[in-house]
Design a protein around this motif. Structure first.
Motif, mmCIF file in Angstrom:
data_model
loop_
_atom_site.group_PDB
_atom_site.id
_atom_site.type_symbol
_atom_site.label_atom_id
_atom_site.label_comp_id
_atom_site.label_asym_id
_atom_site.label_seq_id
_atom_site.Cartn_x
_atom_site.Cartn_y
_atom_site.Cartn_z
ATOM 1 N N ALA A 101 2.813 -10.231 5.002
ATOM 2 C CA ALA A 101 1.741 -9.623 5.790
ATOM 3 C C ALA A 101 1.749 -8.099 5.670
ATOM 4 C CB ALA A 101 1.864 -10.039 7.251
ATOM 5 N N ASP A 102 2.936 -7.503 5.656
ATOM 6 C CA ASP A 102 3.034 -6.050 5.489
ATOM 7 C C ASP A 102 2.455 -5.623 4.138
ATOM 8 O OD1 ASP A 102 4.369 -5.635 7.938
ATOM 9 O OD2 ASP A 102 6.312 -6.039 7.013
ATOM 10 N N ILE A 103 2.806 -6.360 3.093
ATOM 11 C CA ILE A 103 2.328 -6.011 1.750
ATOM 12 C C ILE A 103 0.815 -6.140 1.674
ATOM 13 C CG2 ILE A 103 2.395 -6.674 -0.682
ATOM 14 C CD1 ILE A 103 5.324 -7.534 -0.208
ATOM 15 N N LEU A 104 0.280 -7.239 2.193
ATOM 16 C CA LEU A 104 -1.166 -7.424 2.167
ATOM 17 C C LEU A 104 -1.879 -6.331 2.955
ATOM 18 C CD1 LEU A 104 -1.357 -11.300 2.653
ATOM 19 C CD2 LEU A 104 -1.772 -10.024 0.549
ATOM 20 N N ALA A 105 -1.373 -6.035 4.144
ATOM 21 C CA ALA A 105 -2.017 -5.018 4.974
ATOM 22 C C ALA A 105 -1.935 -3.638 4.348
ATOM 23 C CB ALA A 105 -1.371 -5.010 6.361
ATOM 24 N N GLY A 106 -0.872 -3.359 3.611
ATOM 25 C CA GLY A 106 -0.711 -2.051 2.992
ATOM 26 C C GLY A 106 -1.318 -1.927 1.611
ATOM 27 N N SER A 107 -1.936 -2.995 1.127
ATOM 28 C CA SER A 107 -2.393 -3.013 -0.259
ATOM 29 C C SER A 107 -3.539 -2.052 -0.535
ATOM 30 C CB SER A 107 -2.801 -4.435 -0.667
ATOM 31 O OG SER A 107 -3.893 -4.886 0.124
ATOM 32 N N GLY A 108 -4.227 -1.596 0.499
ATOM 33 C CA GLY A 108 -5.291 -0.626 0.300
ATOM 34 C C GLY A 108 -4.815 0.806 0.282
ATOM 35 N N ASP A 109 -3.525 1.012 0.429
ATOM 36 C CA ASP A 109 -2.921 2.352 0.467
ATOM 37 C C ASP A 109 -2.106 2.539 -0.814
ATOM 38 O OD1 ASP A 109 -1.409 4.633 0.890
ATOM 39 O OD2 ASP A 109 -0.828 4.088 2.933
ATOM 40 N N PHE A 110 -2.640 3.311 -1.749
ATOM 41 C CA PHE A 110 -1.965 3.482 -3.034
ATOM 42 C C PHE A 110 -0.565 4.049 -2.875
ATOM 43 C CE2 PHE A 110 -1.111 6.071 -6.896
ATOM 44 C CZ PHE A 110 -1.025 5.025 -7.808
ATOM 45 N N ARG A 111 -0.378 4.998 -1.948
ATOM 46 C CA ARG A 111 0.941 5.587 -1.744
ATOM 47 C C ARG A 111 1.926 4.538 -1.236
ATOM 48 N NH1 ARG A 111 0.624 8.758 -5.307
ATOM 49 N NH2 ARG A 111 2.859 8.442 -5.076
ATOM 50 N N PHE A 112 1.483 3.654 -0.352
ATOM 51 C CA PHE A 112 2.330 2.560 0.128
ATOM 52 C C PHE A 112 2.777 1.683 -1.042
ATOM 53 C CE2 PHE A 112 2.571 -1.941 1.244
ATOM 54 C CZ PHE A 112 3.462 -1.956 2.307
ATOM 55 N N LEU A 113 1.846 1.327 -1.911
ATOM 56 C CA LEU A 113 2.180 0.483 -3.063
ATOM 57 C C LEU A 113 3.186 1.157 -3.978
ATOM 58 C CD1 LEU A 113 -1.443 -0.742 -3.880
ATOM 59 C CD2 LEU A 113 0.379 -2.109 -2.845
ATOM 60 N N MET A 114 3.017 2.456 -4.180
ATOM 61 C CA MET A 114 3.931 3.180 -5.052
ATOM 62 C C MET A 114 5.302 3.355 -4.407
ATOM 63 S SD MET A 114 2.496 3.841 -7.976
ATOM 64 C CE MET A 114 3.328 5.301 -8.649
ATOM 65 N N GLU A 115 5.317 3.695 -3.128
ATOM 66 C CA GLU A 115 6.594 3.922 -2.439
ATOM 67 C C GLU A 115 7.447 2.657 -2.409
ATOM 68 O OE1 GLU A 115 5.346 5.395 1.326
ATOM 69 O OE2 GLU A 115 4.634 7.310 0.485
ATOM 70 N N HIS A 116 6.796 1.504 -2.340
ATOM 71 C CA HIS A 116 7.532 0.242 -2.304
ATOM 72 C C HIS A 116 7.601 -0.427 -3.677
ATOM 73 C CE1 HIS A 116 8.089 0.332 2.006
ATOM 74 N NE2 HIS A 116 6.802 0.586 2.169
ATOM 75 N N ASN A 117 7.176 0.277 -4.721
ATOM 76 C CA ASN A 117 7.278 -0.206 -6.101
ATOM 77 C C ASN A 117 6.605 -1.561 -6.270
ATOM 78 O OD1 ASN A 117 8.017 0.095 -8.797
ATOM 79 N ND2 ASN A 117 9.968 -0.960 -8.532
ATOM 80 N N LEU A 118 5.401 -1.693 -5.709
ATOM 81 C CA LEU A 118 4.655 -2.947 -5.776
ATOM 82 C C LEU A 118 3.658 -2.967 -6.926
ATOM 83 C CD1 LEU A 118 4.137 -3.383 -1.950
ATOM 84 C CD2 LEU A 118 5.680 -4.697 -3.419
ATOM 85 N N VAL A 119 3.342 -1.801 -7.482
ATOM 86 C CA VAL A 119 2.559 -1.697 -8.712
ATOM 87 C C VAL A 119 3.327 -0.770 -9.648
ATOM 88 C CG1 VAL A 119 0.327 -2.150 -7.638
ATOM 89 C CG2 VAL A 119 1.168 0.196 -7.763
ATOM 90 N N PHE A 120 3.086 -0.919 -10.935
ATOM 91 C CA PHE A 120 3.861 -0.182 -11.935
ATOM 92 C C PHE A 120 2.947 0.825 -12.631
ATOM 93 C CE2 PHE A 120 5.840 -4.557 -11.936
ATOM 94 C CZ PHE A 120 6.822 -4.215 -11.017
ATOM 95 N N VAL A 121 2.998 2.060 -12.143
ATOM 96 C CA VAL A 121 2.101 3.111 -12.605
ATOM 97 C C VAL A 121 2.922 4.349 -12.921
ATOM 98 C CG1 VAL A 121 0.141 4.603 -11.977
ATOM 99 C CG2 VAL A 121 0.197 2.212 -11.210
ATOM 100 N N GLY A 122 2.665 4.963 -14.080
ATOM 101 C CA GLY A 122 3.365 6.192 -14.417
ATOM 102 C C GLY A 122 3.491 6.381 -15.908
ATOM 103 N N SER A 123 4.354 7.294 -16.280
ATOM 104 C CA SER A 123 4.680 7.505 -17.693
ATOM 105 C C SER A 123 5.448 6.295 -18.204
ATOM 106 C CB SER A 123 5.537 8.752 -17.840
ATOM 107 O OG SER A 123 6.824 8.520 -17.260
#
Length: 383
Positions: free
Chosen positions: A277-299
């Motif tokens: 539920a936390d992940i779903l609720a935070g999925s609209g916050d890009f910083r949340f996704l990055m801070e918790h390493n839920l998407v893989f974005v970068g160099s």
């Protein structure tokens, strides 16, 4: 690790279905050329706002015409929507069309909506999925006519027009984190997968147990455990984030509509305590996704590090990377995939999150299994 080019074939404003499929074939041809191990898609129905892929057989046939090396499959066919013998016939035919490059994923489905137009049995979906897996194994392993007695379907003196090319059957996957299902999968040598909405601390104990059971069954090598998330690579972290952020947010909030779920805890919940539920609720916050390493974005270096970290935390060894999301420009997606193949895949090839067999302590006790179940409950994930 193994790497899969995963696509939901999400619809695009301004593109006809034919144009979207033409883009898909270009994606798969590139994934084949660049060294991905797998190309996987989905079976989703009646979702114009989301996936335009309702037929894994169309996906696999198109892939066969545009690739030469990569393994192809669905994650997966939904057996509860059809008679399982139809699925078996599609599988054995596609195995020949692909020259033995077919993998078979079976998905039970997570919500009742796709079942309604077909009048399909949502309540028995898990039972029907397992029945389809058993029928596939029985049919592909038969020499001539065979009988099959399942909980729902009974077949007598059935003979396939021709057998599958891969024997005893194409590799089988059933995505799950259910301990009982994983024990059965380990016993028959079938692979599994999960997704970034499942907390990785909840995944790890059940997948360790699955690997132990797999090894104890005497199968060659280790199982594949897939993990799905969005991926975008650029020359620098700043460039990758600037290009991908809005499209990732759009995907989770407008396409998948994950953010309609309320967060179960405080906004500052540490990664080790996140629930689904936390992940779903935070999925609209890009910083949340990055801070918790839920998407893989970068160099490339950053993305390789993020994937290794997630693989260790979740005990997964096959990335299901989705590169075409939101309204991302095709040129930007193509550059991301090229960079991933050139600089990330080589970094991941020699990496495994699994302990060598000699270091594995053995199967869990009943008490330890109950602790795992309690942990899953506490983290808010129920299979």
């Amino acid at each position: 690790m193994k790497l899969a080019y995963f696509t939901h074939v999400w619809g695009r404003p301004g593109l006809s279905a034919g144009q979207r499929y033409a883009r898909l074939w270009r994606e798969l041809a590139a994934a084949d050329r660049l060294g991905f191990d797998y190309a996987f898609s989905v079976e989703h129905h009646c979702t114009p706002h989301e996936s335009w892929m309702s037929s894994p057989s169309v996906f696999a046939t198109g892939a066969a015409l545009h690739t030469e090396r990569i393994r192809v499959g669905a994650m997966g066919w939904v057996p509860a929507l059809r008679h399982p013998l139809h699925l078996v016939e599609d599988v054995v035919t596609l195995d020949h069309v692909l020259g033995g490059r077919l993998d078979v994923g079976l998905a039970s489905g997570v919500g009742p909506e796709p079942f309604l137009p077909f009048g399909a049995d949502f309540e028995r979906r898990h039972e029907l999925t397992w029945e389809a897996a058993e029928l596939l194994r029985a049919a592909c392993g038969a020499e001539g006519p065979f009988d099959f007695e399942g909980p729902v379907h009974t077949l007598r003196e059935v003979c396939l027009s021709f057998p599958a090319l891969q024997r005893p059957h194409p590799p089988l996957w059933i995505p799950t984190t259910n301990r009982g299902t994983l024990r059965r999968l380990a016993g028959i040598g079938a692979h599994t997968a999960s997704t970034m909405i499942v907390p990785r601390p909840a995944m790890a104990p059940v997948y360790r147990h699955y690997v132990e059971r797999w090894r104890a069954a005497g199968h060659t090598g280790d199982p594949n455990i897939g993990y799905w998330s969005l991926v975008h690579v650029a020359e620098t972290d700043a460039e990758a984030e600037a290009r991908a952020a809005a499209h990732i947010t759009h995907t989770f909030t407008k396409v998948l509509r994950y953010d309609s779920v309320r967060r179960s805890g405080a906004a500052a919940t540490p990664a080790s305590r996140l629930s689904t539920a936390d992940i779903l609720a935070g999925s609209g916050d890009f910083r949340f996704l990055m801070e918790h390493n839920l998407v893989f974005v970068g160099s490339p270096a950053t993305v390789a590090d993020r994937i290794r970290q997630a693989a260790r935390e979740g005990h997964v060894n096959t990335l299901f990377g989705e590169f075409d999301f939101g309204c991302l420009d095709e040129a930007d997606r193509a550059e991301s995939v090229e960079l991933f193949a050139r600089d990330v895949i080589p970094e991941l090839r020699g990496f495994s999150p699994f302990e060598p067999p000699a270091a594995v302590s053995g199967a869990y006790t009943a008490s330890e299994e109950q602790q795992v179940a309690d942990r899953l409950q506490a983290l808010g994930y129920l299979d």
